[in-house]
Design a protein around this motif. Structure first.
Motif, PDB file in Angstrom:
ATOM      1  N   LYS A  51       6.365   4.074   5.910  1.00  0.00           N
ATOM      2  CA  LYS A  51       5.519   2.894   5.804  1.00  0.00           C
ATOM      3  C   LYS A  51       4.518   2.843   6.946  1.00  0.00           C
ATOM      4  N   ASP A  52       5.018   3.074   8.169  1.00  0.00           N
ATOM      5  CA  ASP A  52       4.152   3.023   9.338  1.00  0.00           C
ATOM      6  C   ASP A  52       3.028   4.043   9.230  1.00  0.00           C
ATOM      7  N   ALA A  53       3.358   5.250   8.779  1.00  0.00           N
ATOM      8  CA  ALA A  53       2.340   6.303   8.695  1.00  0.00           C
ATOM      9  C   ALA A  53       1.240   5.904   7.725  1.00  0.00           C
ATOM     10  N   ILE A  54       1.628   5.368   6.565  1.00  0.00           N
ATOM     11  CA  ILE A  54       0.620   4.998   5.580  1.00  0.00           C
ATOM     12  C   ILE A  54      -0.210   3.817   6.056  1.00  0.00           C
ATOM     13  N   ASN A  55       0.455   2.826   6.655  1.00  0.00           N
ATOM     14  CA  ASN A  55      -0.283   1.648   7.130  1.00  0.00           C
ATOM     15  C   ASN A  55      -1.335   2.020   8.154  1.00  0.00           C
ATOM     16  N   LEU A  56      -0.994   2.963   9.021  1.00  0.00           N
ATOM     17  CA  LEU A  56      -1.955   3.417  10.013  1.00  0.00           C
ATOM     18  C   LEU A  56      -3.086   4.181   9.334  1.00  0.00           C
ATOM     19  N   PHE A  57      -2.726   4.953   8.303  1.00  0.00           N
ATOM     20  CA  PHE A  57      -3.716   5.756   7.584  1.00  0.00           C
ATOM     21  C   PHE A  57      -4.770   4.880   6.922  1.00  0.00           C
ATOM     22  N   LYS A  72      -3.237  16.143  -1.241  1.00  0.00           N
ATOM     23  CA  LYS A  72      -4.056  15.618  -2.335  1.00  0.00           C
ATOM     24  C   LYS A  72      -3.813  14.131  -2.511  1.00  0.00           C
ATOM     25  N   ALA A  73      -2.537  13.734  -2.427  1.00  0.00           N
ATOM     26  CA  ALA A  73      -2.213  12.317  -2.589  1.00  0.00           C
ATOM     27  C   ALA A  73      -2.895  11.478  -1.521  1.00  0.00           C
ATOM     28  N   LEU A  74      -2.883  11.964  -0.285  1.00  0.00           N
ATOM     29  CA  LEU A  74      -3.532  11.221   0.792  1.00  0.00           C
ATOM     30  C   LEU A  74      -5.028  11.105   0.534  1.00  0.00           C
ATOM     31  N   GLU A  75      -5.616  12.192   0.026  1.00  0.00           N
ATOM     32  CA  GLU A  75      -7.053  12.145  -0.225  1.00  0.00           C
ATOM     33  C   GLU A  75      -7.388  11.178  -1.353  1.00  0.00           C
ATOM     34  N   ILE A  76      -6.525  11.140  -2.369  1.00  0.00           N
ATOM     35  CA  ILE A  76      -6.753  10.183  -3.451  1.00  0.00           C
ATOM     36  C   ILE A  76      -6.677   8.760  -2.908  1.00  0.00           C
ATOM     37  N   ALA A  95       0.826  -1.206   0.000  1.00  0.00           N
ATOM     38  CA  ALA A  95       0.000   0.000   0.000  1.00  0.00           C
ATOM     39  C   ALA A  95       0.868   1.268   0.000  1.00  0.00           C
ATOM     40  N   PRO A  96       1.921   1.333   0.804  1.00  0.00           N
ATOM     41  CA  PRO A  96       2.822   2.487   0.685  1.00  0.00           C
ATOM     42  C   PRO A  96       3.429   2.620  -0.716  1.00  0.00           C
ATOM     43  N   HIS A  97       3.615   1.489  -1.389  1.00  0.00           N
ATOM     44  CA  HIS A  97       4.106   1.520  -2.763  1.00  0.00           C
ATOM     45  C   HIS A  97       3.105   2.267  -3.633  1.00  0.00           C
ATOM     46  N   LEU A  98       1.830   1.926  -3.470  1.00  0.00           N
ATOM     47  CA  LEU A  98       0.778   2.619  -4.221  1.00  0.00           C
ATOM     48  C   LEU A  98       0.824   4.114  -3.901  1.00  0.00           C
TER      49      LEU A  98
END
Lengths: 279, 300, 495
Positions: free
Chosen positions: C466-472, C310-314, C276-279
């Motif tokens: 990675k940790d931040a995105i996984n939690l998100f 914006k990336a996070l919202e996408i 998912a962080p890769h995405l």
């Protein structure tokens, strides 16, 4: 009549639980008998359309680009047998001392040793590697054996101590009357009675050392000396995973310990019954 | 006689000395080193032993992932230890009733002990994979569907609310047989006369269990707690093979996080901090129980 | 000087002319190594290189002379091996004169990597084959340990580096991953080898920038992988007359449509914790310009930039369209959705192609929406530890890895593209259609470094990212995730 229904119900429950315990084996066996094209997550419970031993062959002898588990099984055997025997011997002696000969501080010492069993091994990996290197045993099977022996001391001592504590005092007293000293009592009374204790320790240690992954992958670098747990992990590959070969490999790697449990399980039980793990 | 006792005491100390020394270095020496490292600045690959106080611990507790792993460890330990004890005891009680093919059932319940956590993890990953509406269910969910119990389906380890519970199910599967074996041995060791006496006094079966059997099994419970607790704290291989950290870190455990911190992020000092925290948790729980139990034995 | 003039001329022109290949030379008069060196290379200091090369040959071919001392005078009729000039230069650069044992050839080459199955193992094997052809006296030890992105391998490698007992060479992602190995302490800088073997001229400048850390090169790249690829089911797209989306608006339109048809619009995996962080990193490459993206990792672009928001919202919106069991899938198992026609799209690096090919799925590809003209790159390289036990053998290995021959052989089997820019069209035609289009893009797109695959940031930062995105993924809290990313950057950049 009421008793009979109760018995039937009992058997039903036992069988239901047996299904719970056997489910994973079914999946393991069935998947390893399938070919790669047939292996599918969503048809996990299906029996294979055609039985194929190909995955076992590849798991044992290797396939395209990877080595089989064969040599590593041998490494595991070479590592496990001495480690198990030595740690059992040490445990027996230590257990005997702690059970029978209370010197000052014995209890504290025993508690300290037992407590050491709980540390997460990740936290000592680096000092372990540096120490092994300093004594020239790093990267070798003897180094692994030493590691397993040392970290097995607490549990083997515990098991033997509990076991020897159940030996009736009268037997020991009688032997001492006859003039037997510390070693004499061990040789004449304890050792002959030790079989059940050894059964438990040998089986327990054999299993935990055989199944260890962390020490194996850290201490034994050269693929030529790696135990089977590491080789099994290698079968997984970093990208394209052949599930049927993995499952077959897992079965092969688990076979020795499974066989030990199935055929020697009764000695394990006997040892437990004789009080080895009463606590 | 005195001289003999003195000599024997010396001999007994000598015999345990090698083991004691080994433990001293490889356990306590290394623990000491780890503790020191946790207060050092070693957060890159090159060792840096400068003392920096409790900064690493502060960073750890500020890290949301670490807090989650601690919570997961609590849940996991409770479920794993509790589940194994209860299931093991139940199975032992049932098997104690002179069952035909007892040896067969015993072997079936016991054999998972023979497997490594890696093998268990791989298989239970498949078993507790929920599948999806588009691709169909798989694993246990598929079985439930096939048995008409489809409403019991859950997301297992893909559901962040369940997460670590799924890992506990696999762990209980693996270790409950061991508990069963211990309790069975213990039950067999209780003389029938004791139970008869209680029956004669008018006690019901369940009362016999509560007041006669269970207290006598307390040493076994203690032994099982030690072994299970020890495995629970170190749980790592199973998480690696089965779920990884899971959605929102719902399957993550301190040992796994420690590994990532140490060998991926090179934060050796922080990783050592986790090790010490785990040790502290262990000591708070295990040491008093150990000492109490040993003292009781000495008195007996 | 004990050579006759005729021989000197022969040597000077004949052998020098073939100095690139390496060839045998039979002495017609007794000569010392120094003299041979002067005659062939014009420099006496090449003597040890000749000694080593000859001894290596002598181990497998008894007709060659066995030289036991540097100052030995070889008899007439003795056969020596003149190594190619580049190798000889490299030898001199690497060789420590105190290590006399290096002059005698043989030994091992311990190669550490996590390539244990599928096409990658075959690719590695191809490299081994080429190496053995040149150096049959060396025993290759394939020290691989499985585990995606090398998580198990690294746990084993690092204590070995610290303990001073590393493998001879090991797999290393190009870029800032090298920071995690404290290269100044544990690795040998390869700047001299780069100029000797001409790699600084044949690898593209963007890659060279990536390879440089603290002003030095630390590895030799064997391949390039692309991370920002959108794979899609040709079957589904054909059925509904869809075209691969060029931007996120088109993408979500397609998603809405497919969702109504009961198909998973965009499949996602995350069992490995990195998929998912890769995405997310590919989304970042679409909401920021290549300059801005690169700036994220140097501190030039603040993580509070609206492009990040914006990336996070996408990503948050995408989560409404993914398969519910994503945390049970690794990058490869989730592709089953596409194979079964139940899922339409997937974002993954081009190693996914190998999976599709093995399963016989006719898959389409396009750049991730909004990233046309951007090549999110990662590269596998091999590094040279300072305390490698067999340093001279490593030279040959690095040479094979960096050579055109080696790169073509390796990449055809692995499913990536060569890092070198001098592949001829005829050679390119040997690769499959996807790889050919990839090579074209590589030559002209703007290159941005992958973060999940060790190029853009040091590992400690990658873990935080990675940790931040996984939690998100679970909290879906954009503000909190962005704050975590900002904090990660601050921790890494020391601000």
């Amino acid at each position: 009549m009421r008793v009979k229904i109760g018995r039937i119900f009992l058997y039903l429950v036992l069988v239901a639980f047996a299904a719970y315990y056997l489910m994973p084996v079914y999946v393991l066996v069935v998947t390893s008998l399938k070919s790669f094209a047939e292996v599918n997550l969503y048809r996990m419970w299906d029996l294979p359309h055609s039985f194929s031993l190909e995955s076992f062959r590849r798991a044992l002898f290797g396939g395209m680009g990877y080595q089989g588990l064969g040599p590593n099984i041998l490494n595991s055997i070479i590592m496990v047998i001495p480690a198990t025997l030595i740690s059992a011997a040490l445990g027996s002696v230590n257990g005997y001392i702690f059970a029978r000969w209370q010197f000052r501080g014995a209890n504290t010492l025993f508690t300290l040793a037992l407590f050491g069993m709980f540390i997460p091994y990740q936290s000592i990996l680096i000092p372990l590697v540096q120490t092994l290197r300093a004594i020239g045993l790093y990267g070798s099977i003897p180094g692994l054996i030493l590691t397993h022996v040392i970290y097995g001391i607490p549990i083997t001592t515990l098991i033997f101590r509990n076991y020897y504590a159940t030996v009736p005092k009268e037997l020991v007293e009688a032997a001492r009357m006859d003039g037997a000293g510390l070693l004499g009592v061990y040789r004449r009374i304890m050792l002959p009675l030790s079989m059940p204790g050894f059964a438990v320790v040998l089986i327990w240690q054999f299993t935990s050392i055989w199944n260890d992954f962390l020490f194996a992958v850290t201490v034994a670098q050269d693929p030529a000396v790696q135990p089977v747990t590491v080789a099994l992990n290698n079968l997984a590959g970093s990208f394209i995973v052949e599930w049927n070969v993995q499952m077959a490999g897992a079965l092969l790697a688990a076979l020795p310990t499974l066989l030990v449990y199935i055929f020697l399980g009764r000695y394990f039980m006997r040892g437990l019954l004789a009080g080895s793990l009463k606590g | 006689m005195r001289r003999r006792i003195k000599r024997e005491t010396l001999l007994s100390i000598l015999l345990v000395l090698p083991s004691a020394l080994a433990i001293l270095v490889f356990v306590y020496g290394f623990i000491g080193l780890t503790a020191y490292v946790s207060f050092s600045n070693w957060n890159k690959l090159v060792p840096d032993y400068t003392f920096v106080g409790a900064v690493n611990y502060l960073r750890l507790f500020q890290n949301p992932r670490f807090v989650i792993t601690l919570r997961n460890l609590g849940v996991f330990t409770g479920l794993f230890v509790g589940g194994s004890l209860v299931l093991g005891f139940l199975l032992a009680v049932m098997l104690d009733r002179r069952i035909k093919a007892e040896a067969l059932f015993r072997t079936i319940y016991l054999y998972p002990l023979a497997l490594s956590f890696i093998v268990t993890g791989v298989v239970w990953r498949w078993l507790l994979n929920p599948g999806s509406p588009q691709m169909g269910s798989t694993g246990i969910n598929l079985l439930l569907e096939m048995m008409g119990l489809g409403f019991l389906k859950t997301g297992w380890y893909t559901d962040p609310r369940i997460g670590i519970i799924a890992v506990a199910i696999a762990a209980v599967w693996q270790m409950s047989g061991y508990v069963m074996a211990m309790y069975l041995a213990g039950l067999r060791g209780i003389p029938e006369e004791l139970r008869e006496a209680a029956r004669v006094d008018g006690a019901s079966e369940s009362q016999i269990y509560r007041f006669v059997v269970l207290p006598l099994l307390r040493p076994i419970t203690f032994g099982a707690l030690i072994v299970l607790g020890h495995i629970s704290l170190k749980i790592y291989d199973l998480v690696v093979a089965m779920t990884g950290p899971g959605p929102g870190y719902s399957c993550d455990v301190p040992a796994y996080f420690m590994w990532e911190l140490t060998f991926r992020a090179n934060r050796f000092a922080q990783g050592a901090g986790i090790a010490i925290i785990l040790l502290v948790i262990v000591s708070l729980l295990i040491v008093p129980y150990l000492r109490y139990s040993l003292r009781r034995e000495v008195e007996a | 000087m004990k050579f006759s003039k005729i021989l000197a001329v022969l040597v000077a022109f004949g052998i020098l002319g073939f100095a690139q290949v390496g060839s045998p030379l039979v002495l017609d008069k007794p000569a010392a190594l120094k003299d041979i060196a002067v005659a062939v290379f014009g420099d006496a200091s090449y003597a040890p290189a000749i000694m080593r090369a000859t001894n290596s040959k002598a181990l497998v071919d008894a007709s060659f002379a066995r030289i036991s001392r540097l100052d030995e005078v070889l008899p007439s009729g003795a056969k020596v091996w003149i190594p190619e000039e580049a190798w000889a230069k490299a030898f001199l650069a690497v060789w420590d004169p105190n290590r006399v044992e290096d002059l005698f050839g043989g030994g091992k080459l311990v190669v550490g990597s996590w390539w244990t199955a599928g096409g990658e193992a075959e690719g590695l094997d191809a490299l081994f084959g080429l190496y053995r052809g040149n150096y049959p006296d060396v025993v290759i030890v394939n020290a691989t340990i499985a585990g995606g992105a090398g998580f198990a391998f690294k746990a084993v490698l690092k204590p070995r580096l610290i303990a001073g007992d590393p493998p001879d060479t090991f797999q290393l992602h190009a870029g800032l991953e090298v920071e995690g190995y404290s290269p100044e302490t544990y690795l040998r800088p390869l700047d001299d080898l780069y100029s000797i073997f001409g790699w600084d001229k044949v690898f593209p400048p963007d890659l060279l920038t990536l390879m440089r850390y603290e002003g030095h090169y630390w590895g030799v790249p064997v391949n390039i992988h692309r991370a920002n690829v959108l794979w899609y089911s040709k079957e589904i797209f054909a059925k509904y007359n869809l075209k691969p989306p060029a931007n996120w608006d088109e993408f979500f339109q397609i998603c809405d449509f497919l969702k109504s048809k009961g198909i998973v619009p965009i499949t996602l995996a995350n069992a490995g914790g990195w998929e998912a962080p890769h995405l997310f990193e590919t989304i970042l490459a679409s909401t920021l310009t290549p300059e801005e993206y690169r700036g994220l990792w140097t501190g030039a672009t603040p993580w509070t930039h609206p492009g990040v928001t914006k990336a996070l919202e996408i990503l948050k919106k995408i989560l409404d369209y993914v398969n519910t069991d994503y945390s049970a899938h690794t990058w490869d198992t989730v592709l089953e959705y596409i194979a079964a026609g139940r899922g339409a799209m997937n974002v993954m690096g081009d190693w996914a192609m190998g999976w599709f090919m093995a399963k016989g799925v006719d898959v389409g590809w396009a750049p991730v929406p909004g990233t046309k003209g951007v090549f999110d790159a990662l590269s596998d390289t091999f590094a040279f530890p300072k305390r490698a036990p067999n340093p001279i053998n490593v030279i040959g290995w690095l040479e094979v890895c960096g050579s055109k021959e080696g790169q073509i052989a390796f990449n055809m089997r692995k499913g990536s593209i060569p890092a070198r820019t001098d592949i001829t069209p005829a050679e390119k035609a040997q690769f499959n259609p996807y790889l050919q289009s990839c090579m074209e893009d590589w030559a002209r797109d703007a290159i941005v470094p992958s973060v999940i695959h060790g190029a853009a940031a040091p590992e400690s930062w990658v873990v935080d990212f990675k940790d931040a995105i996984n939690l998100f993924l679970v909290t879906k809290d954009v503000a909190r995730a962005q704050a975590a990313l900002v904090a990660a950057a601050q921790a890494a950049l020391g601000k």
